[in-house]
Design a protein around this motif. Structure first.
Motif, PDB file in Angstrom:
ATOM      1  N   ARG A  14       0.853  -1.390  -0.017  1.00 30.18           N
ATOM      2  CA  ARG A  14      -0.071  -0.143   0.130  1.00 30.18           C
ATOM      3  C   ARG A  14       0.799   1.276   0.122  1.00 30.18           C
ATOM      4  N   ARG A  15       2.058   1.389   0.675  1.00 30.32           N
ATOM      5  CA  ARG A  15       2.953   2.471   0.818  1.00 30.32           C
ATOM      6  C   ARG A  15       4.080   2.411  -0.268  1.00 30.32           C
ATOM      7  N   TYR A  16       4.891   1.589   0.009  1.00 28.18           N
ATOM      8  CA  TYR A  16       6.136   1.580  -0.740  1.00 28.18           C
ATOM      9  C   TYR A  16       6.035   1.656  -2.380  1.00 28.18           C
ATOM     10  N   THR A  17       4.959   0.567  -2.754  1.00 29.71           N
ATOM     11  CA  THR A  17       4.680   0.453  -4.177  1.00 29.71           C
ATOM     12  C   THR A  17       4.370   1.753  -4.585  1.00 29.71           C
ATOM     13  N   ARG A  18       3.540   2.556  -4.027  1.00 25.36           N
ATOM     14  CA  ARG A  18       3.114   3.691  -4.724  1.00 25.36           C
ATOM     15  C   ARG A  18       4.211   4.669  -4.752  1.00 25.36           C
ATOM     16  N   HIS A  30      -2.707  15.989 -15.517  1.00 22.10           N
ATOM     17  CA  HIS A  30      -2.103  14.725 -15.071  1.00 22.10           C
ATOM     18  C   HIS A  30      -3.374  14.070 -14.329  1.00 22.10           C
ATOM     19  N   ASP A  31      -3.636  12.602 -14.517  1.00 23.61           N
ATOM     20  CA  ASP A  31      -4.560  11.905 -13.878  1.00 23.61           C
ATOM     21  C   ASP A  31      -3.851  10.735 -13.291  1.00 23.61           C
ATOM     22  N   ASN A  32      -4.419  10.575 -12.022  1.00 29.94           N
ATOM     23  CA  ASN A  32      -3.788   9.230 -11.382  1.00 29.94           C
ATOM     24  C   ASN A  32      -4.894   8.582 -10.709  1.00 29.94           C
ATOM     25  N   ARG A  33      -5.037   7.241 -10.832  1.00 31.17           N
ATOM     26  CA  ARG A  33      -6.319   6.454 -10.347  1.00 31.17           C
ATOM     27  C   ARG A  33      -5.624   5.196  -9.798  1.00 31.17           C
ATOM     28  N   GLY A  34      -5.803   4.913  -8.516  1.00 27.73           N
ATOM     29  CA  GLY A  34      -5.124   3.746  -7.901  1.00 27.73           C
ATOM     30  C   GLY A  34      -6.652   2.987  -7.207  1.00 27.73           C
ATOM     31  N   THR A  35      -6.247   1.657  -7.196  1.00 22.94           N
ATOM     32  CA  THR A  35      -7.591   0.976  -6.511  1.00 22.94           C
ATOM     33  C   THR A  35      -7.009   0.148  -5.308  1.00 22.94           C
ATOM     34  N   ALA A  36      -7.358  -0.142  -4.207  1.00 21.60           N
ATOM     35  CA  ALA A  36      -6.882  -0.911  -3.269  1.00 21.60           C
ATOM     36  C   ALA A  36      -8.090  -1.461  -2.295  1.00 21.60           C
ATOM     37  N   GLU A  37      -7.708  -2.098  -1.325  1.00 23.34           N
ATOM     38  CA  GLU A  37      -8.787  -2.597  -0.148  1.00 23.34           C
ATOM     39  C   GLU A  37      -9.569  -1.601   0.168  1.00 23.34           C
ATOM     40  N   GLU A  38      -8.895  -0.504   0.466  1.00 13.94           N
ATOM     41  CA  GLU A  38      -9.630   0.650   1.155  1.00 13.94           C
ATOM     42  C   GLU A  38     -10.280   1.593   0.200  1.00 13.94           C
ATOM     43  N   GLY A  39     -10.295   1.243  -0.901  1.00 14.50           N
ATOM     44  CA  GLY A  39     -11.175   2.060  -1.794  1.00 14.50           C
ATOM     45  C   GLY A  39     -10.366   2.617  -3.297  1.00 14.50           C
ATOM     46  N   GLU A  40     -11.068   3.607  -3.881  1.00 12.36           N
ATOM     47  CA  GLU A  40     -10.404   4.109  -4.983  1.00 12.36           C
ATOM     48  C   GLU A  40      -9.641   5.409  -4.625  1.00 12.36           C
ATOM     49  N   ARG A  41      -8.746   5.853  -5.005  1.00 15.50           N
ATOM     50  CA  ARG A  41      -8.119   7.002  -4.837  1.00 15.50           C
ATOM     51  C   ARG A  41      -7.691   7.774  -6.398  1.00 15.50           C
ATOM     52  N   ILE A  42      -8.267   9.024  -6.234  1.00 17.50           N
ATOM     53  CA  ILE A  42      -8.085   9.597  -7.601  1.00 17.50           C
ATOM     54  C   ILE A  42      -7.553  11.141  -7.288  1.00 17.50           C
ATOM     55  N   VAL A  43      -6.528  11.438  -8.401  1.00 16.75           N
ATOM     56  CA  VAL A  43      -6.148  12.850  -8.547  1.00 16.75           C
ATOM     57  C   VAL A  43      -5.864  13.165  -9.959  1.00 16.75           C
ATOM     58  N   ALA A  44      -6.588  14.617 -10.161  1.00 16.69           N
ATOM     59  CA  ALA A  44      -6.482  15.278 -11.484  1.00 16.69           C
ATOM     60  C   ALA A  44      -6.065  16.449 -11.308  1.00 16.69           C
TER      61      ALA A  44
END
Length: 279
Positions: free
Chosen positions: A5-9, A101-115
């Motif tokens: 969850r942390r270091y991979t990002r 710039h668009d970034n979308r990530g999905t993990a167990e805690e849900g979706e995280r989006i930056v635009a």
């Protein structure tokens, strides 16, 4: 395992920071200016933990960089994560000007989006972050965190400009990804002959680009043990074929808990697959 969850990002985007094909303006597209897609497999301590793909397109005065990654194996079972990110911008007078710039990530805690959206001078005029950042366990962002910065993928275009002008694999970049502000430093690590192995399609001479970063805000107060002990982050860059541009062919990060190794498994120029690792 917090690693997924942390270091991979943090380090997954670094895989593409030396992904430097030609982005300068030209009258006729050359082989180096065709869109190129590269695929990678990443291992940690000998275990397959991540698949990644990066694509670079340039149309003379414009660039587009896209990347996608997803956890694999045991890490994917216990901490599933996948993300997609894309940047578009302009190349004007040897200057990189991001547009979006668009970034979308999905993990167990849900979706995280930056635009992030920029004006014609490369200044951020709109920043959408969902969900909003929880600042309870994070360092605050500095004032004007986005001023004079590039998004993580637009750094690729900046490195390409350096390499095209005959410069070494080096530079310092102010980065803001919508949640974190950091400075990324790239230093030349010399050349080395990469020996063949069963994980990669590439062997031969490559140039090392050593990566380091200084977190300036938005990062967690309590760092993961993997990120805290990481050292010798080196991306090895080479041409997988004579008519191909320079791309990362190997990634190596040493930590106190194991080595991260990323290997080039395939690439394509335009829509034609040139090489692919098979079982």
């Amino acid at each position: 395992m917090v690693y997924g969850r942390r270091y991979t990002r943090i380090w997954a985007p670094l895989l593409f920071c030396a992904f430097a094909g030609g982005v300068a303006a030209a009258e006729e597209p050359s082989a180096e200016q065709r869109p190129i897609t590269a695929t990678y497999e990443v291992f940690f301590g000998g275990f397959h933990v991540l698949n990644a793909e990066a694509r670079l397109e340039n149309g003379g005065e414009r660039y587009r960089v896209a990347a996608a990654a997803e956890t694999q194996g045991m890490l994917g079972w216990f901490n599933p994560w996948k993300g997609e990110t894309e940047s578009r911008g302009l190349v004007a007078a040897d200057k990189i000007i991001p547009q979006r710039h668009d970034n979308r990530g999905t993990a167990e805690e849900g979706e995280r989006i930056v635009a992030l959206r920029y004006d014609n001078a490369g200044n951020i005029i709109e920043a959408d972050v969902m969900p909003e950042q929880d600042w309870e366990d994070r360092h605050p962002l500095p004032a004007d965190a986005g001023k004079g910065t590039l998004d993580p993928l637009s750094i690729i275009a900046g490195l390409a400009q350096l390499l095209q002008s005959g410069g070494a694999c080096e530079g310092r970049f102010a980065v803001f990804d919508g949640r974190k502000r950091y400075d990324l430093t790239v230093a030349d690590a010399g050349t080395r002959k990469l020996e063949p192995n069963d994980y990669s399609i590439f062997d031969g001479e490559a140039r090392g680009c050593r990566l380091d970063y200084e977190m300036l805000g938005g990062h967690r107060v309590e760092r993961s043990k993997y990120a805290a002990t990481a050292r010798e982050r080196v991306i090895w860059v080479a041409r997988p074929a004579e008519d191909a541009p320079l791309i990362p062919v190997r990634l190596q990060i040493e930590t106190a808990y194991g080595t991260v190794m990323g290997h080039l498994t395939g690439y394509s120029l335009g829509d034609k697959a040139e090489a692919l690792l098979t079982d």
